[in-house]
Enzyme design. Structure first.
Site, short mmCIF file in Angstrom:
data_model
loop_
_atom_site.label_atom_id
_atom_site.label_comp_id
_atom_site.label_asym_id
_atom_site.label_seq_id
_atom_site.Cartn_x
_atom_site.Cartn_y
_atom_site.Cartn_z
N HIS A 139 -1.43 -2.81 -4.26
CA HIS A 139 -0.25 -2.52 -3.33
C HIS A 139 -0.20 -2.73 -1.98
CE1 HIS A 139 4.27 -1.05 -2.42
NE2 HIS A 139 4.64 -1.44 -4.22
N ASP A 216 -4.48 5.15 -5.98
CA ASP A 216 -3.65 5.27 -6.45
C ASP A 216 -2.39 5.31 -7.54
OD1 ASP A 216 -0.44 4.10 -6.30
OD2 ASP A 216 -1.18 2.59 -5.48
N GLN A 219 1.13 4.09 -10.85
CA GLN A 219 1.36 3.47 -12.33
C GLN A 219 0.37 4.46 -13.14
OE1 GLN A 219 3.80 0.92 -12.68
NE2 GLN A 219 4.35 1.19 -10.91
N LYS A 242 8.68 7.02 -11.07
CA LYS A 242 8.35 6.79 -11.57
C LYS A 242 7.53 7.36 -13.11
CE LYS A 242 5.70 3.17 -8.10
NZ LYS A 242 6.54 2.16 -8.16
N CYS A 380 5.23 -6.76 -3.56
CA CYS A 380 4.26 -5.78 -3.03
C CYS A 380 2.55 -5.98 -2.94
CB CYS A 380 4.57 -4.24 -2.59
SG CYS A 380 6.51 -3.80 -1.86
#
Length: 424
Positions: A139, A216, A219, A242, A380
């Site tokens: 991302h 990261d 998700q 999220k 993104c």
């Protein structure tokens, strides 16, 4: 510190209950509306998930009963707010299995958390010629901060490749590691393909070369168990919105040794112990990295979103989302003109696709008229799309509230799109 009465957790599931999709959907008021006269089908949770009643009620309760600036006031409201704020830190610590609560830093999101590491670590531990390894699936939030450090410091950025199905190529990644590799910053799960990367192996190889690792997890934390001690990761980032929580809240987990060693990212109130004309003495961690007035109510409310996920059980959540994702893949593959982008071996509930002859923005617009909310664009993730010779893709992403009926409506809306464009 004073005791207080916590908000009643109305609408959330009882711990240990069986997975009940009807009850779960009733917990999300926003799903009870229609769009253009059609029942809402929300398939954009990878961008931002909807909120259960317990989270909505909690933020309202906080502003009505428990709100005040934290850590500084000696009056009752401030003490209550401070206690609840720190309760959330303890909850996050347990949720990701950090060794202690002070390793949990609150930010405004994954983007700020990555920028914090890039700035604090990048400008103190990196020199010209040092290497940072990213992946093709990153991302922009995990690319741009390192490009900024490249402009300031002169580092080299290497990109770990993926295969045509979207699998992370571990053997190719290993070839990229050199004596100048200082940090590996990799997505735990792709926001376009849903690819779950082999993070344990990535961390092992990076550490063997003397490099540190940032993951990261924006998700992944929604779709999988995260145990930062077991992973032995140096930095882990994710966002509250999220994870069925409020916007404006993110988490940076960092090993204590790094938090004690690195400089703060933002200066101001609360992050100092003493200010003199000639020097500054920083506050102890975690306050060292939480300057200014934090999003107090949102952090407090984030506790409820974690409780919501725990009340369902991560195993139940994963099983349900895998079932819906697999059902969606089967149904979409049967539609002429639809091409699913990527087919990774390990996949979270994110599906990128195209319809031959129709721009993804047109797909999303037509589906919206049928009440189906999906994302269209480069998400993104332009480096990936450029590699695949795609300007954009459509993306459907699965949340805990989605059902097979939602997928049927998605497919019906795509068929309607094909009719409008007279596709065979």
């Amino acid at each position: 510190m004073s005791t207080f009465t916590a908000v009643k957790n109305e609408g959330s599931l009882k711990s240990g209950c069986e997975f009940n999709i009807r009850q779960i959907r009733e917990d999300f008021p926003i799903l009870n509306q229609s769009c253009y006269g059609k029942s809402l089908v929300f398939l954009d949770s990878a961008a931002s998930a909807q909120k259960p009643k317990s989270v909505i009620n909690a933020i309202k309760y906080c502003y009505e009963h428990e709100y005040a600036n934290i850590h500084r006031g000696v009056y009752l409201l401030s003490e209550r707010a401070t206690q609840m704020y720190e309760n959330t830190r303890a909850k996050v610590k347990d949720f990701i299995n950090a060794s202690e609560a002070s390793e949990v830093i609150f930010t405004k999101g994954t983007t700020e958390a990555i920028n914090l590491v890039a700035s604090s670590y990048g400008e103190t531990a990196l020199s010209a010629g040092d290497e940072v390894i990213l992946s093709r699936m990153e991302h922009h939030a995990n690319i741009v901060p390192w490009q900024l450090i490249k402009e300031r410091v002169g580092i080299e950025i290497k990109i770990a490749p993926i295969d045509k199905n979207g699998n992370f190529l571990l053997h190719e990644f290993e070839k990229l590691i050199s004596s100048r590799t200082r940090i590996v910053a990799i997505t735990h799960a792709s926001n376009v393909l849903g690819t779950i990367t082999p993070v344990s192996d990535i961390i092992r190889l990076a550490h063997a070369a003397g490099a540190v690792v940032l993951l990261d997890g924006a998700q992944a934390v929604v779709h999988s168990e995260v145990n930062v001690q077991k992973l032995d990761v140096d930095f882990y980032t994710f966002s509250g919105h999220k994870l069925y929580g409020p916007t404006g809240v993110g988490v940076l987990y960092a090993k204590k040794k790094w938090l004690e060693k690195l400089p703060p990212y933002i200066g101001g109130g609360a992050m100092i112990s003493e200010v003199k004309k000639e020097k500054i003495i920083y506050a102890p961690i975690p306050e060292k990295y939480e300057a200014g007035t934090m999003p107090t109510a949102e952090v407090i409310t984030f506790n409820e979103s974690i409780k919501f996920v725990e009340s369902i059980g991560m195993d139940n959540l994963i099983k349900h989302e895998n079932e819906i994702t697999n059902y969606a893949l089967e149904k979409l593959k049967k539609i002429n003109s639809v091409k699913i982008i990527g087919n990774p071996k390990n996949k979270a509930g994110v599906i990128a696709f195209t319809v031959k002859g129709v721009h993804p923005h047109d797909i999303a617009t037509i589906l919206d008229e049928d009440g189906v909310a999906i994302r269209a664009g480069h998400h993104c993730c332009q480096i990936f799309h450029k590699k695949m010779n795609l300007s954009a893709t459509a993306r459907a992403s699965i949340g805990v509230y989605n059902t097979k009926d939602d997928i049927d409506m998605l497919c019906k809306a795509i068929e309607n799109c094909r009719k409008i464009f007279d596709l065979k």
